[in-house]
Design an enzyme around this catalytic site. Structure first.
Site, PDB file in Angstrom:
ATOM      1  N   SER A  14      13.252   7.914 -38.993  1.00 58.49           N
ATOM      2  CA  SER A  14      12.702   7.369 -37.748  1.00 58.49           C
ATOM      3  C   SER A  14      12.177   5.950 -37.941  1.00 58.49           C
ATOM      4  O   SER A  14      11.551   5.631 -38.949  1.00 58.49           O
ATOM      5  CB  SER A  14      11.562   8.266 -37.248  1.00 58.49           C
ATOM      6  OG  SER A  14      10.921   7.677 -36.140  1.00 58.49           O
ATOM      7  N   ARG A  15      12.398   5.130 -36.949  1.00 60.72           N
ATOM      8  CA  ARG A  15      11.857   3.773 -36.963  1.00 60.72           C
ATOM      9  C   ARG A  15      10.447   3.711 -36.368  1.00 60.72           C
ATOM     10  O   ARG A  15       9.806   2.674 -36.387  1.00 60.72           O
ATOM     11  CB  ARG A  15      12.784   2.841 -36.196  1.00 60.72           C
ATOM     12  CG  ARG A  15      14.111   2.657 -36.887  1.00 60.72           C
ATOM     13  CD  ARG A  15      14.947   1.652 -36.189  1.00 60.72           C
ATOM     14  NE  ARG A  15      16.199   1.482 -36.917  1.00 60.72           N
ATOM     15  CZ  ARG A  15      17.099   0.607 -36.590  1.00 60.72           C
ATOM     16  NH1 ARG A  15      16.906  -0.175 -35.556  1.00 60.72           N
ATOM     17  NH2 ARG A  15      18.212   0.503 -37.288  1.00 60.72           N
ATOM     18  N   SER A  16       9.987   4.819 -35.835  1.00 55.33           N
ATOM     19  CA  SER A  16       8.665   4.847 -35.201  1.00 55.33           C
ATOM     20  C   SER A  16       7.542   4.366 -36.114  1.00 55.33           C
ATOM     21  O   SER A  16       6.702   3.576 -35.683  1.00 55.33           O
ATOM     22  CB  SER A  16       8.346   6.246 -34.685  1.00 55.33           C
ATOM     23  OG  SER A  16       9.141   6.550 -33.566  1.00 55.33           O
ATOM     24  N   THR A  61       9.316  15.426 -31.432  1.00 55.39           N
ATOM     25  CA  THR A  61      10.715  15.360 -31.027  1.00 55.39           C
ATOM     26  C   THR A  61      11.279  16.761 -30.867  1.00 55.39           C
ATOM     27  O   THR A  61      10.656  17.754 -31.255  1.00 55.39           O
ATOM     28  CB  THR A  61      11.558  14.596 -32.070  1.00 55.39           C
ATOM     29  OG1 THR A  61      11.640  15.367 -33.268  1.00 55.39           O
ATOM     30  CG2 THR A  61      10.969  13.232 -32.370  1.00 55.39           C
ATOM     31  N   LYS A  65       9.235  20.503 -28.940  1.00 55.02           N
ATOM     32  CA  LYS A  65       8.475  20.179 -27.738  1.00 55.02           C
ATOM     33  C   LYS A  65       7.824  21.407 -27.092  1.00 55.02           C
ATOM     34  O   LYS A  65       6.687  21.353 -26.649  1.00 55.02           O
ATOM     35  CB  LYS A  65       9.343  19.418 -26.748  1.00 55.02           C
ATOM     36  CG  LYS A  65       9.679  18.022 -27.270  1.00 55.02           C
ATOM     37  CD  LYS A  65      10.275  17.175 -26.194  1.00 55.02           C
ATOM     38  CE  LYS A  65      10.559  15.774 -26.709  1.00 55.02           C
ATOM     39  NZ  LYS A  65       9.398  14.917 -26.724  1.00 55.02           N
TER      40      LYS A  65
END
Length: 84
Positions: A14-16, A61, A65
Site C-alpha cells: 500500500s502507498r497509504s 480495506t 469492512k
C-alpha cells in the site's frame, strides 16, 4: 502523537503509509501511519492490539469492512444499510 494504520488482506504494498507520512510532515504533525496485512481470523485481535497501543485512526480495506462495522461504536445510515 497520532498513530494510524491501514488494515487489509494484503496491504504491505500500500502507498497509504507514504502518502500519510508525507501529509503529517507537510502539516508539521507528529505521527505514524503503518500498514498491517491481516487475515479474517486475525482482524479482531489486531484491532484490539492497535487500540491498546494507542492507534486511533484505522482505514480498513476489503475483505474486512463488515468486521470493522461490527466492531464500531457507531455507524452511519449507509453502513447500517450496506453492512460495511
Amino acid at each position: 502523537m497520532i498513530r494510524a494504520a491501514v488494515l487489509g488482506a494484503a496491504v504491505t504494498q500500500s502507498r497509504s503509509p507514504v502518502i500519510h507520512q508525507a501529509a503529517f510532515a507537510a502539516l508539521g504533525v507528529e505521527g505514524v501511519y503503518q500498514a498491517f496485512s491481516v487475515d479474517g481470523r486475525g482482524f479482531r485481535p489486531t484491532v484490539r492490539r492497535l487500540v491498546d497501543e494507542g492507534y486511533r485512526y484505522v482505514n480498513v480495506t476489503i475483505p474486512h469492512k463488515r468486521a470493522a462495522a461490527a466492531l464500531a461504536d457507531a455507524v452511519s445510515p449507509l453502513v447500517r444499510t450496506t453492512g460495511a
